[in-house]
Write an enzyme that holds these catalytic residues in place. Structure first.
Site, PDB file in Angstrom:
ATOM      1  N   GLU A  10       4.486 -11.247  -6.146  1.00 38.68           N
ATOM      2  CA  GLU A  10       3.475 -11.330  -7.199  1.00 38.68           C
ATOM      3  C   GLU A  10       3.942 -10.755  -8.538  1.00 38.68           C
ATOM      4  OE1 GLU A  10       3.540  -9.354  -4.665  1.00 38.68           O
ATOM      5  OE2 GLU A  10       2.625  -7.394  -5.023  1.00 38.68           O
ATOM      6  N   GLY A  46       0.848  -1.188   0.000  1.00 42.28           N
ATOM      7  CA  GLY A  46       0.000   0.000   0.000  1.00 42.28           C
ATOM      8  C   GLY A  46       0.879   1.231   0.000  1.00 42.28           C
ATOM      9  N   CYS A  66       5.147  -6.297   1.702  1.00 43.61           N
ATOM     10  CA  CYS A  66       5.547  -4.896   1.716  1.00 43.61           C
ATOM     11  C   CYS A  66       4.849  -4.121   2.841  1.00 43.61           C
ATOM     12  CB  CYS A  66       5.322  -4.273   0.332  1.00 43.61           C
ATOM     13  SG  CYS A  66       6.199  -2.722   0.149  1.00 43.61           S
ATOM     14  N   TYR A  67       3.858  -3.278   2.545  1.00 41.82           N
ATOM     15  CA  TYR A  67       3.161  -2.567   3.626  1.00 41.82           C
ATOM     16  C   TYR A  67       2.571  -3.570   4.623  1.00 41.82           C
ATOM     17  CZ  TYR A  67      -0.158   0.398   6.103  1.00 41.82           C
ATOM     18  OH  TYR A  67      -0.855   1.050   7.091  1.00 41.82           O
ATOM     19  N   ASP A  98     -17.688 -12.052 -23.267  1.00 44.87           N
ATOM     20  CA  ASP A  98     -18.314 -11.830 -21.960  1.00 44.87           C
ATOM     21  C   ASP A  98     -19.841 -11.855 -22.028  1.00 44.87           C
ATOM     22  OD1 ASP A  98     -15.688 -11.423 -21.376  1.00 44.87           O
ATOM     23  OD2 ASP A  98     -15.831  -9.237 -21.232  1.00 44.87           O
ATOM     24  N   SER A  99     -20.410 -11.168 -23.034  1.00 45.50           N
ATOM     25  CA  SER A  99     -21.877 -11.128 -23.079  1.00 45.50           C
ATOM     26  C   SER A  99     -22.444 -12.488 -23.462  1.00 45.50           C
ATOM     27  CB  SER A  99     -22.382 -10.023 -24.002  1.00 45.50           C
ATOM     28  OG  SER A  99     -21.993 -10.247 -25.333  1.00 45.50           O
ATOM     29  N   HIS A 158       7.969  -8.034  -3.324  1.00 47.29           N
ATOM     30  CA  HIS A 158       6.691  -8.359  -3.976  1.00 47.29           C
ATOM     31  C   HIS A 158       6.791  -9.688  -4.741  1.00 47.29           C
ATOM     32  CE1 HIS A 158       4.495  -4.581  -3.292  1.00 47.29           C
ATOM     33  NE2 HIS A 158       5.704  -4.058  -3.250  1.00 47.29           N
ATOM     34  N   LYS A 171     -10.653 -12.305 -17.178  1.00 43.65           N
ATOM     35  CA  LYS A 171     -10.863 -12.615 -18.595  1.00 43.65           C
ATOM     36  C   LYS A 171     -10.411 -14.045 -18.949  1.00 43.65           C
ATOM     37  CE  LYS A 171     -11.932 -10.452 -22.553  1.00 43.65           C
ATOM     38  NZ  LYS A 171     -13.182  -9.680 -22.687  1.00 43.65           N
ATOM     39  N   SER A 190     -23.363  -8.966 -27.826  1.00 47.26           N
ATOM     40  CA  SER A 190     -22.619  -8.430 -28.963  1.00 47.26           C
ATOM     41  C   SER A 190     -21.973  -9.554 -29.771  1.00 47.26           C
ATOM     42  CB  SER A 190     -21.509  -7.517 -28.438  1.00 47.26           C
ATOM     43  OG  SER A 190     -20.597  -8.302 -27.678  1.00 47.26           O
ATOM     44  N   GLY A 191     -22.090 -10.788 -29.252  1.00 43.55           N
ATOM     45  CA  GLY A 191     -21.388 -11.892 -29.900  1.00 43.55           C
ATOM     46  C   GLY A 191     -19.988 -12.044 -29.348  1.00 43.55           C
ATOM     47  N   GLY A 192     -19.596 -11.135 -28.473  1.00 46.25           N
ATOM     48  CA  GLY A 192     -18.275 -11.227 -27.838  1.00 46.25           C
ATOM     49  C   GLY A 192     -18.296 -12.225 -26.690  1.00 46.25           C
TER      50      GLY A 192
END
Ligand code: XMP
Length: 513
Positions: free
Chosen positions: A173, A57, A84-85, A229-230, A171, A369, A225-227
């Protein structure tokens, strides 16, 4: 009933909290990001909570309003890793000493492991880690053991065996910590005892359970939309709402070549009930004389809402709105004052304002995603959807510089189709994030046969990216670029020249508008 272990990431405002959660999920353990001030009660509600990570942070723990963790969290008796923090906070809260570092460690630093421990199992005695801190632990609290040092940090990693609490100043990550993934894996599997049981079938189970909890009958509308996610959202909601789901597909005249037909076909194949609205003329009329990129986005968004309202009036009433919001959007919007949206006002067919009079169903709101792609694949969706490149809500208007008109739309559409086709043929389509051609009003002179012509200058853009937040221009073979260029000038009418965009993000954004 499937079950999976959970590790919570307590967010202290660090830029990497999100990344920690992604890394954990990549190691097949479910993870949620939790705000530090909500931790005491949110943590108790998490199923199979096996571990807690405190993120980094921006604060110094001695700042007046520095975030602290409620003591009850330490009493949960669940392993904790402070980063870290988080590392400094643990030391301070257990009465150690944290102070301003004389030497501010930033970047790649050599970590020397001083004591063998399961957290560093399989990690070299000396290893490169990523540091970014101004404060450091000066004195360890009672009951804590030092595990590692650097040239300037006396306590770069510590452990309290009785309380199962670890801290690392670096870190793990970020990719620059060479053995960071191994360290996180050791924490998850060896310290917390997690099993790698977060799989696509679990995501689907979790998503459907969430929908069942929220859905109480009535019609559900989903803008598609055909994508990726939708479509995944619609397929999941359909499993619960059955024929009460109405999918609205609006042709805004800004779609890719052949897209309206192919989207309708593939969504019908999935058994979705589609209301198709061809509003292309209306959108183009509204976009007439609009050259400013933000205004274009606004016009497309507002026109979409008008069309959507009309559909709702005709096919409703709808009790619910299903949309494909992903986890990064949820986290970003939860962060007050986040600057994330100010660069471009992003929106898509799923990004309708929440003031609409529907209850929201967002089955992907805990997903990243790459997880949505795995869900799509597990649900049996075709590759044309699973591997589809992201496409912005404002469609081709984001790829036309200046006013959007039929002429420039044709050029961008035809040229982009060639770019996609050639990348597919050469096996590059699946390796890049997005690939398209954009066009503006600038023209160049060319010679066709023996005749002079004055035609459009098209720019081809192909980028690689993990999540769209940053992107690199794709280093494509020159033969492939040549083939793309030749085809565009030969096959797309009125194109005089083709260039290749070699700007990465930042500073450029992926879409030129
Ligand atoms: P930029 O252009 O901001 O885009 O670098 C990052 C990623 O987001 C996509 N993008 C959008 N997606 N609605 C969307 O759903 C939008 O308004 C929008 N604008 C950009 C872009 O294609 C890239 O993948």
């Amino acid at each position: 009933m499937v079950s999976y272990d959970t590790v919570a990431v307590v967010d202290f405002g660090g830029q990497y909290a999100h990344l920690i959660s992604r890394r954990i999920r990549e190691l097949k353990v479910y993870s949620e990001v939790i705000a530090w001030d909500k931790a005491p009660y949110t943590l108790k509600d998490l199923l199979n909570l096996k571990g807690i990570i405190f993120s980094g942070g921006p604060s110094s723990i001695y700042d007046e309003n520095a975030p602290k963790i409620d003591a009850s969290v330490y009493s949960l008796n669940i392993p904790i890793l402070g980063i870290c923090y988080g590392h400094q906070l643990i030391a301070a809260q257990f009465d150690g000493v944290v102070s301003k570092a004389d030497y501010r460690e930033y970047g790649r630093i050599k970590l020397i492991i001083k004591k063998e421990d399961r957290l560093f199992k399989g990690v070299g005695k000396e290893t490169i880690v990523w540091m970014s801190h101004g404060d450091q632990v000066e004195k360890l609290p009672k009951g804590f053991i030092n595990l590692a040092i650097t040239q300037h940090s006396k306590f770069a990693a510590f452990y309290n065996p009785k309380r199962k609490i670890y801290g690392v100043q670096f870190h793990p990550e970020v990719v620059h910590t060479v053995e960071g993934k191994k360290i996180l894996k050791n924490f998850l599997y060896k310290v917390c005892g997690c099993k790698p049981n977060w799989k696509a079938s679990n995501f689907i189970f979790q998503a459907i359970e969430e929908i069942k909890k929220e859905y109480n009958g009535g019609k559900v509308v989903c803008a598609v939309s055909g994508g990726l996610d939708s479509t995944v959202t619609a397929v999941l909601v359909k499993k619960v709402a059955k024929d009460s789901l109405v999918c609205v597909f609006v042709n805004n005249g800004l779609l890719r070549k052949g897209e309206p037909e192919s989207v309708i076909k593939s969504l019908n194949k999935l058994g979705l009930n589609i209301v198709y609205v061809d509003a292309s003329e209306r959108f183009l009329k509204c976009l007439k004389n609009v050259a400013d990129p933000e205004t274009k986005r606004k016009v497309v968004g507002e026109t979409f809402l008008e069309v959507f309202d009309e559909v709702a009036a005709k096919h409703g009433p709808f009790a619910y709105l299903a949309q494909g919001t992903l986890y990064p959007d949820v986290i970003e919007s939860a962060k007050a004052g986040s600057p994330a949206a100010t660069i471009k006002s992003h929106h898509n067919v799923g990004g309708l304002p929440s003031k609409l009079p529907y209850k929201l169903i967002e089955p992907l709101r805990y997903m990243y995603k790459d997880e949505v792609r795995r869900i799509a694949s597990k649900l049996g969706l075709p590759d044309s959807i699973v591997k589809r490149h992201p496409f912005p809500g404002p469609g081709l208007s984001a790829r036309i510089i200046g006013e959007v008109n039929e002429e420039k739309l044709r050029v961008s559409r035809e040229a982009s189709a060639i770019v996609e086709e050639e990348l597919k043929k050469a096996g590059y389509y699946g390796k890049v994030w997005q690939a398209f051609a954009y066009v503006g009003d600038d023209k160049a002179v060319a010679v066709v046969g023996d005749t002079r012509m004055y035609g459009y200058m098209v720019t081809v853009k192909v980028v690689t990216s993990r999540d769209g937040m940053t992107a690199d221009w794709a280093k494509l073979p020159s033969k492939l670029l040549e083939q793309i260029s030749q085809r565009i000038t030969n096959e797309v009418k009125d194109v005089a020249s083709v260039s290749y965009c070699v700007s990465s993000k930042p500073p450029a954004t992926i879409e030129p508008q």
